[in-house]
Design an enzyme around this catalytic site. Structure first.
Site, mmCIF file in Angstrom:
data_model
loop_
_atom_site.group_PDB
_atom_site.id
_atom_site.type_symbol
_atom_site.label_atom_id
_atom_site.label_comp_id
_atom_site.label_asym_id
_atom_site.label_seq_id
_atom_site.Cartn_x
_atom_site.Cartn_y
_atom_site.Cartn_z
ATOM 1 N N ARG A 106 -52.167 4.684 121.753
ATOM 2 C CA ARG A 106 -53.488 5.657 122.078
ATOM 3 C C ARG A 106 -54.702 4.969 122.084
ATOM 4 O O ARG A 106 -55.116 4.391 121.351
ATOM 5 C CB ARG A 106 -53.406 6.777 120.892
ATOM 6 C CG ARG A 106 -54.668 7.821 121.161
ATOM 7 C CD ARG A 106 -54.706 8.663 120.037
ATOM 8 N NE ARG A 106 -55.760 9.509 120.041
ATOM 9 C CZ ARG A 106 -55.652 10.724 120.632
ATOM 10 N NH1 ARG A 106 -54.555 11.204 121.180
ATOM 11 N NH2 ARG A 106 -56.928 11.842 120.706
ATOM 12 N N HIS A 133 -51.883 12.006 129.538
ATOM 13 C CA HIS A 133 -51.474 12.458 128.121
ATOM 14 C C HIS A 133 -50.249 13.010 128.092
ATOM 15 O O HIS A 133 -50.146 14.045 127.798
ATOM 16 C CB HIS A 133 -52.552 13.303 127.539
ATOM 17 C CG HIS A 133 -52.807 13.380 126.010
ATOM 18 N ND1 HIS A 133 -51.906 12.703 125.035
ATOM 19 C CD2 HIS A 133 -53.590 14.172 125.225
ATOM 20 C CE1 HIS A 133 -52.128 13.024 123.670
ATOM 21 N NE2 HIS A 133 -53.077 14.001 123.914
ATOM 22 N N ASP A 229 -60.019 21.986 127.887
ATOM 23 C CA ASP A 229 -60.392 20.842 127.324
ATOM 24 C C ASP A 229 -61.828 20.946 126.829
ATOM 25 O O ASP A 229 -62.534 21.285 127.528
ATOM 26 C CB ASP A 229 -59.701 19.754 127.880
ATOM 27 C CG ASP A 229 -59.592 18.560 126.672
ATOM 28 O OD1 ASP A 229 -59.943 18.601 125.747
ATOM 29 O OD2 ASP A 229 -59.129 17.395 127.467
ATOM 30 N N ARG A 315 -46.552 19.600 118.993
ATOM 31 C CA ARG A 315 -46.798 17.937 119.492
ATOM 32 C C ARG A 315 -45.786 17.323 118.550
ATOM 33 O O ARG A 315 -45.146 16.628 119.275
ATOM 34 C CB ARG A 315 -48.068 17.546 118.966
ATOM 35 C CG ARG A 315 -49.246 18.091 120.054
ATOM 36 C CD ARG A 315 -49.198 17.440 121.210
ATOM 37 N NE ARG A 315 -49.011 16.054 121.165
ATOM 38 C CZ ARG A 315 -50.186 15.032 120.962
ATOM 39 N NH1 ARG A 315 -51.319 15.505 120.571
ATOM 40 N NH2 ARG A 315 -50.155 13.932 121.163
#
Length: 329
Positions: A106, A133, A229, A315
């Site tokens: 990341r 992503h 976002d 996730r």
């Protein structure tokens, strides 16, 4: 559907077929049900995984760690390596590939995760770069599927900075799965033209579509999902004043939700979200710019339309599916 993805990297969803993406989403749903039933997993027993973080994280780190632990793997969290400082990415990849069965990265440059994949000899997973992503989008697709039963033909409207990693990745995911992707944004924040044309060509075979518009009312009409976002991505903090001025008209509020004409529309956000004044950053923005909510209002964030915490939980389940699929098959 059984599919062998053993040994595969996840660098961008562009590298996966629609069938492979559907498989990962469905596999995640199976693993989620398994966890909810209390079944102890052993699929990753004996595996060692390293998580390399250049950017701060809550959900990505925790999701990878818990997903790995759930299936019996051991994890190293790495933030203080010499990669790119005293040791090249190539040399670091060669070393880590001899220690570990899988590598998560990341950080900033897409080139970094690609070099790790090229030289490590083990599966590498993109936990976020400036361009893409993909693990987040898999979680988003699982969430949409849970709410509507199917993905094909669904209309996802992305509001705000449509040329960031989430705008890119959602456009790719929707195009792959035959969904209708709408970016509602100022023209200066439209996605990169080359990627748009590439995805439009893909939509010809999947039945999806891509629409870019700065017309909020027309853009959100008939949406199944409204997605936004933060207005300023990590590394762009010096652009806060400019982005607030540019994007305040695109704030997701209840009038926008109502304008969809869909009482069952869901609200998605990859988090963290600046919907109240309970963070240091939000308080600083209030002092400097006089606003108490940014990309989404607190009313929408806490409304019945919001599924952001289901999305956040997913996730973990989708990341678990990625790791199990690429390490076990």
């Amino acid at each position: 559907m059984v599919m062998n993805l053993k040994g595969r990297h996840l660098l961008t969803l562009k590298d996966f077929t629609p069938e492979e993406i559907h498989y990962l989403v469905d596999y995640a749903a199976e693993l989620k049900a398994k966890k909810k039933s209390g079944e102890v997993g052993t699929l990753l027993k004996g595996k060692n995984i390293v998580l390399i973080f250049e950017k701060a994280s809550t959900r990505t780190r925790c999701a990878f760690e818990v997903a790995a632990y759930d299936e019996g793997a051991k994890v190293t969290f790495l933030t203080n390596s010499q990669m790119g400082k005293k040791e090249s990415i190539e040399d670091t990849a060669n070393v880590l590939g001899r220690f570990y069965d899988g590598i998560e990265f990341r950080g900033f440059k897409q080139e970094t995760v690609e070099l790790l994949a090229k030289y490590s000899g083990v599966p590498v997973w993109n936990g976020l770069t400036d361009l893409y992503h993909p693990t987040q989008v898999l979680a988003d697709m699982l969430t949409i599927q849970e709410n509507f039963g199917t993905l094909k033909g669904r209309r996802l409207v992305y509001i705000g900075d449509a040329r960031n990693n989430m705008g890119n990745s959602l456009m790719i995911g929707c195009s792959k799965l035959g969904m209708h992707f709408v970016a509602v944004a100022p023209e200066i924040l439209f996605p990169e033209e080359g990627l748009v044309e590439e995805m439009k060509a893909l939509c010809e075979s999947t039945g999806g579509s891509i629409t870019l518009t700065d017309d909020i009312k027309a853009g959100v009409k008939d949406a199944d999902a409204i997605y936004t976002d933060v207005w300023v991505s990590m590394g762009e903090e010096d652009q806060m004043a400019e982005r607030i001025k540019l994007l305040l008209p695109y704030q997701v509020n209840m009038d926008m939700i109502d304008a969809t004409g869909n009482d069952k529309v869901i609200f998605l956000h990859c988090l963290p979200a600046f919907h109240d004044l309970e963070t240091a950053v939000a308080k600083e923005v209030r002092e400097k710019f006089g606003i108490s909510e940014m990309e989404v209002t607190d009313e929408v964030f806490r409304s019945r339309h919001s599924v952001v915490f289901d999305e956040a939980e997913n996730r973990m389940h989708t990341i678990k599916a990625v790791m199990c699929a690429s390490l076990v098959g």
